[in-house]
Every structure is written in structure tokens, then in C-alpha cells.
Scaffold this motif. Sequence first.
Motif, PDB file in Angstrom:
ATOM      1  N   UNK A 144     -20.232  -7.008  -7.615  1.00  0.00           N
ATOM      2  CA  UNK A 144     -21.109  -8.017  -6.842  1.00  0.00           C
ATOM      3  C   UNK A 144     -22.455  -7.235  -6.504  1.00  0.00           C
ATOM      4  N   UNK A 145     -22.239  -5.979  -6.452  1.00  0.00           N
ATOM      5  CA  UNK A 145     -23.547  -5.100  -5.990  1.00  0.00           C
ATOM      6  C   UNK A 145     -24.214  -4.323  -6.935  1.00  0.00           C
ATOM      7  N   UNK A 146     -24.146  -5.179  -8.318  1.00  0.00           N
ATOM      8  CA  UNK A 146     -24.697  -4.573  -9.637  1.00  0.00           C
ATOM      9  C   UNK A 146     -26.108  -4.932  -9.356  1.00  0.00           C
ATOM     10  N   UNK A 147     -26.396  -6.225  -8.960  1.00  0.00           N
ATOM     11  CA  UNK A 147     -28.014  -6.337  -8.845  1.00  0.00           C
ATOM     12  C   UNK A 147     -28.666  -5.424  -7.870  1.00  0.00           C
ATOM     13  N   UNK A 148     -27.976  -5.085  -6.999  1.00  0.00           N
ATOM     14  CA  UNK A 148     -28.838  -4.453  -5.915  1.00  0.00           C
ATOM     15  C   UNK A 148     -28.871  -3.088  -6.436  1.00  0.00           C
TER      16      UNK A 148
END
Length: 503
Positions: free
Chosen positions: A472-476
Amino acid sequence: MKILLVSPAYPPTFWSMQYAGRFFHAPSNVPPLGLLTVAAMLPKDWPQRLVDMSVEPLLEEHLAWADAVFVSAMDIQMQSAATVVRRANAAGVPVVAGGPHYTLYYETVQGVDHILVGEAEAVMPQLVADLQNGCAKPVYKADGFPRLTETPPPRLDLLDIKAYLAMPIQSTRGCPFQCEFCDVLFLNGLKPRHKSLEQILVELDNILSLGWGGMIFFVDDNFIGNKKLAKTFLHGIIAWQQGHGQPFTFITQASINLADDAELLGLMATAQFKSVFIGIETPAAASLAECSKKQNLGRDLLRSVETIHSFGINVMGGFIIGFDADPPEIFSIQRQFIENSGIAVAMIGLLSAPPHTPLWKRLEKEGRILGFPSGNNTMDENALNFIPKMDKDFLVNGYKDLLREIYTPTASFGRIKKCLKHYKTPDFVTKRPVKLYDVKAMFHLFWTLGFFTKGRLAFWRLFFYILFKSPTELTEMLHLAAMVHHCQIVTTDFLRNKETCSR
């Protein structure tokens, strides 16, 4: 009267972010908000054009069209601004200049016909009237700090919004802290002044109406300078976001005491503030005491950064080398803190003494001022406009070594990994539809960082770690990788140029 609004070019620095912008085909970080706000104060029947020289060149046909050139500049833009003034002079076009640089140096500026000293709201009505009557004065000085409740929304319609990484909003001016090296106290005052919530929401409406759906930069000197007010604003922004489908993410500047207020952090996270710039300056307590950075003293700075990260807000940190109290081992102290903190975007600079600051006044009394600062304290060893206590060669060489160590691929991507260990992206963000614009940027980033840089192995190690451990933190992670890539390029170019010049 035809007005040409010119924003001088920014040289490559940590803040300019043009190399990160390439992934989004955006040549500039943020539009010139001050100039666009001045544009909104001009008569509606005066034709206006904007040339942002970080986006496009200033052409002779622009100058030939104009009856007057309005220039606004920060110190970092001073060289480009001087070129603009010379070209306008050669073309016989009157120049009106304002902004922080001209406010600080108005007595030494040459070639400018009319200078605005201070904030435009206080003097624009008189300037406009005098221009209409043909009797404009050389200097217009603001009397004190004006209220912002009458400040009009900026003329964003003059922009090509696709040229920018973020759109700007300002809710307050001023900062309650009195750091010795900071010129905000002189420029904008100690007591934060503010717009109304209604003004802010109108500006959000305006930005949305342009088709923008990305990041917005609250360019306040200190967004939480008045915490109670900030919470009021955040409640309004949250309601606006929810009513419009959560279109924006936000970035701003704040002080480290943000970490002390869980309610405030929660509101910022819910509103979708994804990044905050904080002036940490140094982990050395004696140096913090020297520069009156009281808000940073007596606290666990690492713990404070970790707390902010835990709310899904990444910290971009400002760091300074060159305080009188800095010990000889300050470079290793700074490096260890930056690595342990997980601050991916660490903007490390040499200390500068701007005019009118307490630091300038102290050093002037001690006979240590060498001249005006260069305006660029992160990529210019001439930023040291005073005689330091530490040997200058030792100081500058230590600074270069620190930059070199901090922005190796292993160190850079390692800090992203550490940051995201404490990070949590809100559920509604993970459910947001992915835009084609973002997909294109992602593939461009993968192609560049994954195949064409020396740090590609470190990048892929980070990518697969996040993919399997915290997808879920891939975009960040990709957002931070783009900014780190920019910092690596400007650091490498700075060090290479200095090594070439020393031969």
C-alpha cells in the motif's frame, strides 16, 4: 496598460525539483504565487501575460508587447532577475520589482524604475493609481504588515498548469519563532496573519476548476504557527475534500512541534497532507541554542520525526552546517542523524547570514561579515558570507563529503525504506482510481531509475521490499524515489563542478 509578469528562473537546487518533474513532464516545481497574486490586484482591463522562466524563455517579442514589466524574485533568483531587468532596460520597458529579494536589497538594486518594499497588498492601490496618472515613484514602502483577509485569489488562469508539480496556496504569513538566521521575521513578521477559511476554499475551488487533480503546496512560512487556526482550516479542508471526491494531496512547511500534537497530525493526515518540510538544522544542542532554535531544543528529534512519519506524513528536512558551536565532528553527527531519521529528502546547506536578521547584526558587530549572501545555501560554497569559527576549507570540504555520503544510492533508498517502516497510507487513498497520468509517470520512473542510473540495484531492492512487505506504500515509495533522484543529480553536479574548478 499591458503588463508582462516575469518570474526569473530558479537554478538547480534541492528545492527546484525539476529532475523529479521530468517524470511528470513538468519542468517546474510550483508557480510564482506572489506574482500571480499581484496580477489579481491590477485593473481587470489591463491585459496581462506571464512568463515563468523556469518553464519558458523570455523572448524579445514578450518585451515588445509590454508597457511595463513586473518582476518578483527571491534571493535564489537574483542572477536571473538581474538579467531580466537589463533586457527590459535595453528594450526601453519600465520595470516594477518586488518580492523578498527586492525588499531586502532595494537600496542597492539598479535598473528598476519602481520598487515595492514589503508586501504588495499595502502599496498596490497607490502604485496602480500613480501608473495610471503617469507619476509613479521610485520606491513604495509598505507600512507594517497588511491583513490578508482582503487578498484576492491568485490569477491561476495565466498559467499552463501542466508545467508544474504542484499548485500553490498561502493561508498565513509570518512565524512565531525567532531563529537567528531566518529573514521571515523581517519580511513577514512574528505574529502569523491569516486568510479566512472561506478564502482558502475558494482557492481550492479555483484550482479544481482548472482541471488540477494533484498536489497543492501550502507555502506558509509555518502552517502551524497558530495551531488552533490550523485545526480550523484543516476541518474545513477535510470537509471540502470529502465533498469533492478527495482530489488533492498537500505539502507544507511547519515547525518540529507538530510532533507534539496528535490531533493536529491526525487532521493533517485525514486532509491528505503527504509531506512537510521542517527546519531541523542540526542535532547538536549547542548549535541549536546558538541560533535560538528553541522549538528544537529539549526534545528527541529522532522520535519527533518518527511520530510524524507514523501519521503517513513524510518529513523533508532542512539541515545547516557552519554554526559557531559546531564541533569538528559535526559532519558525522549530521550524517548519522539523517540516516537514523529516515528523512529521504535531506536539504543540507551552509549557513548564510541574510541582511536584517539577528545573525547578520551579530556578525556585523563582530566584524565577520564578508558581503551579501549568494542566495543559494545548498549548492554554493560562497553561501558562507561571513568568517566562520571553523577553518573554512575544513568546513566546505566536510560539507561536500557529507553531501556525497548522504546521496549515494544505498544511503538514499535506505532512508526511504526506513521512513516507510513507520508510514501508513489512509484506506481511501489506496482505493482511489489510478490516473493514466500517474501510470505514465510510474513507468518513466521505473525506466529511468531501474535501468539507466548507477543506483538501479539499490532502487530494485527497495521496490521489491516495499512490494512484498507493504504494497500500500508503493505509491509513496515512488514519489520519494523521484525526489531523491532529483537530489542525487543536483548533488552530483555540484560536486563535479567544484572538483573541476579546483583543478
